[in-house]
Design a protein around this motif. Sequence first.
Motif, PDB file in Angstrom:
ATOM      1  N   LYS A   1      87.557  65.780  14.751  1.00 18.96           N
ATOM      2  CA  LYS A   1      88.488  66.735  14.141  1.00 18.96           C
ATOM      3  C   LYS A   1      88.719  66.411  12.678  1.00 18.96           C
ATOM      4  O   LYS A   1      88.756  67.299  11.824  1.00 18.96           O
ATOM      5  CB  LYS A   1      89.813  66.709  14.915  1.00 18.96           C
ATOM      6  CG  LYS A   1      90.813  67.741  14.443  1.00 18.96           C
ATOM      7  CD  LYS A   1      92.072  67.698  15.285  1.00 18.96           C
ATOM      8  CE  LYS A   1      93.080  68.754  14.817  1.00 18.96           C
ATOM      9  NZ  LYS A   1      94.327  68.715  15.623  1.00 18.96           N
TER      10      LYS A   1
ATOM     11  N   LYS B   1      83.374  75.797  -0.308  1.00 22.97           N
ATOM     12  CA  LYS B   1      83.318  75.561   1.134  1.00 22.97           C
ATOM     13  C   LYS B   1      82.482  74.310   1.386  1.00 22.97           C
ATOM     14  O   LYS B   1      81.371  74.197   0.867  1.00 22.97           O
ATOM     15  CB  LYS B   1      82.715  76.770   1.846  1.00 22.97           C
ATOM     16  CG  LYS B   1      83.556  78.038   1.709  1.00 22.97           C
ATOM     17  CD  LYS B   1      82.913  79.220   2.412  1.00 22.97           C
ATOM     18  CE  LYS B   1      83.754  80.487   2.248  1.00 22.97           C
ATOM     19  NZ  LYS B   1      83.123  81.647   2.920  1.00 22.97           N
TER      20      LYS B   1
ATOM     21  N   GLN C   1      81.851  70.537   4.115  1.00 21.33           N
ATOM     22  CA  GLN C   1      81.971  69.884   5.420  1.00 21.33           C
ATOM     23  C   GLN C   1      81.975  68.379   5.207  1.00 21.33           C
ATOM     24  O   GLN C   1      81.044  67.830   4.614  1.00 21.33           O
ATOM     25  CB  GLN C   1      80.801  70.296   6.322  1.00 21.33           C
ATOM     26  CG  GLN C   1      80.977  69.943   7.784  1.00 21.33           C
ATOM     27  CD  GLN C   1      79.854  70.510   8.634  1.00 21.33           C
ATOM     28  OE1 GLN C   1      78.692  70.510   8.235  1.00 21.33           O
ATOM     29  NE2 GLN C   1      80.177  71.001   9.804  1.00 21.33           N
TER      30      GLN C   1
ATOM     31  N   GLU D   1      82.765  66.900  10.636  1.00 21.66           N
ATOM     32  CA  GLU D   1      83.733  67.873  11.136  1.00 21.66           C
ATOM     33  C   GLU D   1      82.998  69.137  11.576  1.00 21.66           C
ATOM     34  O   GLU D   1      82.105  69.605  10.871  1.00 21.66           O
ATOM     35  CB  GLU D   1      84.756  68.196  10.049  1.00 21.66           C
ATOM     36  CG  GLU D   1      85.624  66.989   9.691  1.00 21.66           C
ATOM     37  CD  GLU D   1      86.521  67.256   8.494  1.00 21.66           C
ATOM     38  OE1 GLU D   1      86.453  68.373   7.947  1.00 21.66           O
ATOM     39  OE2 GLU D   1      87.280  66.347   8.103  1.00 21.66           O
TER      40      GLU D   1
ATOM     41  N   SER E   1      84.134  72.208  11.798  1.00 19.93           N
ATOM     42  CA  SER E   1      84.519  73.419  11.063  1.00 19.93           C
ATOM     43  C   SER E   1      84.336  73.223   9.562  1.00 19.93           C
ATOM     44  O   SER E   1      84.272  72.098   9.063  1.00 19.93           O
ATOM     45  CB  SER E   1      85.985  73.769  11.355  1.00 19.93           C
ATOM     46  OG  SER E   1      86.821  72.678  10.991  1.00 19.93           O
ATOM     47  N   THR E   2      84.255  74.342   8.852  1.00 15.88           N
ATOM     48  CA  THR E   2      84.091  74.321   7.400  1.00 15.88           C
ATOM     49  C   THR E   2      85.452  74.276   6.723  1.00 15.88           C
ATOM     50  O   THR E   2      86.362  75.038   7.072  1.00 15.88           O
ATOM     51  CB  THR E   2      83.329  75.576   6.928  1.00 15.88           C
ATOM     52  OG1 THR E   2      82.052  75.609   7.567  1.00 15.88           O
ATOM     53  CG2 THR E   2      83.139  75.563   5.428  1.00 15.88           C
ATOM     54  N   SER E   3      85.609  73.386   5.767  1.00 24.25           N
ATOM     55  CA  SER E   3      86.853  73.290   5.004  1.00 24.25           C
ATOM     56  C   SER E   3      86.703  74.080   3.707  1.00 24.25           C
ATOM     57  O   SER E   3      85.595  74.246   3.186  1.00 24.25           O
ATOM     58  CB  SER E   3      87.180  71.828   4.694  1.00 24.25           C
ATOM     59  OG  SER E   3      87.348  71.092   5.887  1.00 24.25           O
TER      60      SER E   3
END
Length: 291
Positions: A65, A112, A114, A218, A220-222
């Motif tokens: 996470k 964007k 990761q 992670e 998901s993309t931050s």
Amino acid sequence: MKTKILSISLMALLLIGCKKGEYAESAYATADSAAVVSDDVSVAATQTVEGKQFVKTAEVDMEVKDVYGATISIEKHLISLGGFVTKSRMEAQTLSENTYNISDESSMLIRKFQNQNRMQVRVPTEKLGEFLDFINDKKVFLNSRIISAEDVTANIKLSKMEAERQAKTSTNISQLKTGKDKVKLDDDNMSQANSQKYSDEILADQLKYSTVDIYIKEPSTSVAKIPIVNTKNIDNEYKYNFFFDVKNAFVEGFYLIQQIFVFLISIWPIVLLGGLVFYFWRRRKPLANTK
């Protein structure tokens, strides 16, 4: 009397049956608990075989996470087990990057990315199973886990035999007469002994500490929103200034006149000579016409 004895016998049989049932239930619970542990950790990480020695390594590729939080947690637990980190490379992989102008002075950079981290750690071999259990609890998704246990029992035996051979060779060399050959033989044997000791040290370290390569990222993309200056508008604002350029052009023209004037002064001998030639040529022309 017989009825009393029969009653006592029945009670004893019931008690024995109850004890056997409790024992069987306890044994089943123990076996079930062992099955749960073996599911969490591969046998290769915890196995011990009498008369065998293993060099154990592991590779873990998983998604978590929070990469930063997981990294700190793993490092702290590793230290508590007596292990240490040999490499840790945390980085953000940029997936896309765009700039949007929001005013004449400012823009917003939308990036964007990761987060990911590649680690290599050394953990005491007897704690390898516990460490892998701890890592497993941090996962969101496990991509792969590879655990290997290389049997190095034969290597250890060979190392001992080599040490005995070198010791015997050293004794034989010491009995030779002093000379160049003896010095060379002694030097070669000592070099081989040092190399063997070095190999033994590496093997001992590999047996004591297991190497674990960890790759976490992670899922998901931050998104990062970074305020920046609107450089395009600034370029347009200062690209052309009419009054400033006119003033510079006037000054540069004045400097050009000065340079031309200075140039003419510097070639005054040529100008003077040309003037004299023209003067005498004009004087000779009227005389030619008179004749």
